[in-house]
Write a protein that holds these residues in place. Sequence first.
Motif, PDB file in Angstrom:
ATOM      1  N   GLU A  93       0.807  -1.219   0.000  1.00  0.00           N
ATOM      2  CA  GLU A  93       0.000   0.000   0.000  1.00  0.00           C
ATOM      3  C   GLU A  93       0.840   1.268   0.000  1.00  0.00           C
ATOM      4  O   GLU A  93       0.401   2.303  -0.508  1.00  0.00           O
ATOM      5  CB  GLU A  93      -0.996  -0.002   1.163  1.00  0.00           C
ATOM      6  CG  GLU A  93      -2.174   0.887   0.933  1.00  0.00           C
ATOM      7  CD  GLU A  93      -2.899   0.606  -0.376  1.00  0.00           C
ATOM      8  OE1 GLU A  93      -3.323   1.583  -1.033  1.00  0.00           O
ATOM      9  OE2 GLU A  93      -3.063  -0.568  -0.767  1.00  0.00           O
ATOM     10  N   GLY A  94       2.042   1.215   0.548  1.00  0.00           N
ATOM     11  CA  GLY A  94       2.920   2.384   0.479  1.00  0.00           C
ATOM     12  C   GLY A  94       3.210   2.766  -0.964  1.00  0.00           C
ATOM     13  O   GLY A  94       3.135   3.940  -1.346  1.00  0.00           O
ATOM     14  N   TYR A  95       3.522   1.770  -1.779  1.00  0.00           N
ATOM     15  CA  TYR A  95       3.785   2.009  -3.199  1.00  0.00           C
ATOM     16  C   TYR A  95       2.528   2.445  -3.925  1.00  0.00           C
ATOM     17  O   TYR A  95       2.559   3.350  -4.759  1.00  0.00           O
ATOM     18  CB  TYR A  95       4.337   0.740  -3.859  1.00  0.00           C
ATOM     19  CG  TYR A  95       5.662   0.308  -3.320  1.00  0.00           C
ATOM     20  CD1 TYR A  95       6.836   0.885  -3.788  1.00  0.00           C
ATOM     21  CD2 TYR A  95       5.750  -0.670  -2.344  1.00  0.00           C
ATOM     22  CE1 TYR A  95       8.071   0.485  -3.293  1.00  0.00           C
ATOM     23  CE2 TYR A  95       6.973  -1.081  -1.843  1.00  0.00           C
ATOM     24  CZ  TYR A  95       8.130  -0.496  -2.320  1.00  0.00           C
ATOM     25  OH  TYR A  95       9.339  -0.886  -1.824  1.00  0.00           O
ATOM     26  N   ASN A  96       1.415   1.771  -3.627  1.00  0.00           N
ATOM     27  CA  ASN A  96       0.169   2.093  -4.309  1.00  0.00           C
ATOM     28  C   ASN A  96      -0.259   3.529  -4.031  1.00  0.00           C
ATOM     29  O   ASN A  96      -0.666   4.255  -4.949  1.00  0.00           O
ATOM     30  CB  ASN A  96      -0.932   1.112  -3.895  1.00  0.00           C
ATOM     31  CG  ASN A  96      -2.177   1.297  -4.722  1.00  0.00           C
ATOM     32  OD1 ASN A  96      -2.137   1.289  -5.942  1.00  0.00           O
ATOM     33  ND2 ASN A  96      -3.296   1.476  -4.046  1.00  0.00           N
ATOM     34  N   GLN A  97      -0.161   3.952  -2.787  1.00  0.00           N
ATOM     35  CA  GLN A  97      -0.569   5.313  -2.443  1.00  0.00           C
ATOM     36  C   GLN A  97       0.375   6.356  -3.042  1.00  0.00           C
ATOM     37  O   GLN A  97      -0.070   7.405  -3.502  1.00  0.00           O
ATOM     38  CB  GLN A  97      -0.665   5.474  -0.923  1.00  0.00           C
ATOM     39  CG  GLN A  97      -1.807   4.695  -0.315  1.00  0.00           C
ATOM     40  CD  GLN A  97      -3.165   5.139  -0.838  1.00  0.00           C
ATOM     41  OE1 GLN A  97      -3.399   6.320  -1.079  1.00  0.00           O
ATOM     42  NE2 GLN A  97      -4.063   4.176  -1.013  1.00  0.00           N
ATOM     43  N   ALA A 111       4.635   7.465 -11.345  1.00  0.00           N
ATOM     44  CA  ALA A 111       3.631   6.577 -10.773  1.00  0.00           C
ATOM     45  C   ALA A 111       3.837   5.131 -11.223  1.00  0.00           C
ATOM     46  O   ALA A 111       3.604   4.197 -10.449  1.00  0.00           O
ATOM     47  CB  ALA A 111       2.232   7.044 -11.168  1.00  0.00           C
ATOM     48  N   LEU A 112       4.279   4.939 -12.450  1.00  0.00           N
ATOM     49  CA  LEU A 112       4.324   3.601 -13.038  1.00  0.00           C
ATOM     50  C   LEU A 112       5.161   2.596 -12.243  1.00  0.00           C
ATOM     51  O   LEU A 112       4.660   1.508 -11.923  1.00  0.00           O
ATOM     52  CB  LEU A 112       4.790   3.682 -14.494  1.00  0.00           C
ATOM     53  CG  LEU A 112       4.674   2.397 -15.293  1.00  0.00           C
ATOM     54  CD1 LEU A 112       3.223   1.922 -15.367  1.00  0.00           C
ATOM     55  CD2 LEU A 112       5.238   2.609 -16.690  1.00  0.00           C
ATOM     56  N   PRO A 113       6.412   2.881 -11.880  1.00  0.00           N
ATOM     57  CA  PRO A 113       7.177   1.861 -11.144  1.00  0.00           C
ATOM     58  C   PRO A 113       6.571   1.531  -9.775  1.00  0.00           C
ATOM     59  O   PRO A 113       6.646   0.388  -9.319  1.00  0.00           O
ATOM     60  CB  PRO A 113       8.582   2.457 -11.000  1.00  0.00           C
ATOM     61  CG  PRO A 113       8.541   3.824 -11.554  1.00  0.00           C
ATOM     62  CD  PRO A 113       7.216   4.050 -12.201  1.00  0.00           C
ATOM     63  N   ASP A 114       5.955   2.515  -9.147  1.00  0.00           N
ATOM     64  CA  ASP A 114       5.334   2.244  -7.848  1.00  0.00           C
ATOM     65  C   ASP A 114       4.108   1.350  -7.976  1.00  0.00           C
ATOM     66  O   ASP A 114       3.916   0.432  -7.179  1.00  0.00           O
ATOM     67  CB  ASP A 114       4.954   3.547  -7.146  1.00  0.00           C
ATOM     68  CG  ASP A 114       6.115   4.183  -6.416  1.00  0.00           C
ATOM     69  OD1 ASP A 114       7.097   3.483  -6.095  1.00  0.00           O
ATOM     70  OD2 ASP A 114       6.041   5.394  -6.149  1.00  0.00           O
ATOM     71  N   ARG A 117       5.301  -2.130  -8.613  1.00  0.00           N
ATOM     72  CA  ARG A 117       5.802  -2.768  -7.388  1.00  0.00           C
ATOM     73  C   ARG A 117       4.640  -3.189  -6.494  1.00  0.00           C
ATOM     74  O   ARG A 117       4.660  -4.283  -5.911  1.00  0.00           O
ATOM     75  CB  ARG A 117       6.749  -1.820  -6.646  1.00  0.00           C
ATOM     76  CG  ARG A 117       7.299  -2.401  -5.363  1.00  0.00           C
ATOM     77  CD  ARG A 117       8.200  -3.600  -5.611  1.00  0.00           C
ATOM     78  NE  ARG A 117       8.717  -4.077  -4.339  1.00  0.00           N
ATOM     79  CZ  ARG A 117       8.838  -5.347  -4.002  1.00  0.00           C
ATOM     80  NH1 ARG A 117       8.526  -6.291  -4.872  1.00  0.00           N
ATOM     81  NH2 ARG A 117       9.297  -5.688  -2.815  1.00  0.00           N
ATOM     82  N   ALA A 118       3.624  -2.358  -6.380  1.00  0.00           N
ATOM     83  CA  ALA A 118       2.448  -2.730  -5.584  1.00  0.00           C
ATOM     84  C   ALA A 118       1.835  -4.021  -6.123  1.00  0.00           C
ATOM     85  O   ALA A 118       1.449  -4.908  -5.354  1.00  0.00           O
ATOM     86  CB  ALA A 118       1.427  -1.598  -5.578  1.00  0.00           C
TER      87      ALA A 118
END
Length: 173
Positions: A93-97, A111-114, A117-118
């Motif tokens: 969720e850290g990456y998604n947010q 935004a894409l790499p995060d 990773r999510a």
Amino acid sequence: MSVLALPALADGCPEAPDISDAMASLYERLQAAPDERTAQLITNEMWGLWDDAPDEPSQMMLDEGMRARASYDFLRALDRFDSLVGYCPHYAEGYNQRAFVNFIRQEYALALPDVERALELRPRHVGALSGYALTLLALGREAEGQVALRAALAVNPWLAERALLKPVPGEEL
């Protein structure tokens, strides 16, 4: 078991709670949802599990970041999510947010790499799946975005983003 007794990762953050059994039931219910309203209620339950951070410090970072995002303080939100990802690199969720904040800021390449990773950490995360599709579409990567959108709709056929789906030649929607 106390929080201090939980197994900790090298970075100090305990492993994220195992939500697989609860999520399996919710995914089944989501697939059987008869309408968009029911699907939204089920998705809200999913968010309750995804937003359950591994420990108190990570929960505080998540909550602070989400409050900052909600008040359009994107720099503060990014700071909190950066801290969360640094502290809990195995918490999706850290990456998604952080991806969501960058998406709102129209920083799609950030935004894409995060969001990727999510999805590595939680492959059926409905929010990340739809966010991935929207990010690809915003980057002009139409074919990939459509594939990602289909993957998101395979998990939740009631997503509002279904309106962006384009037919594959020879296929009906």
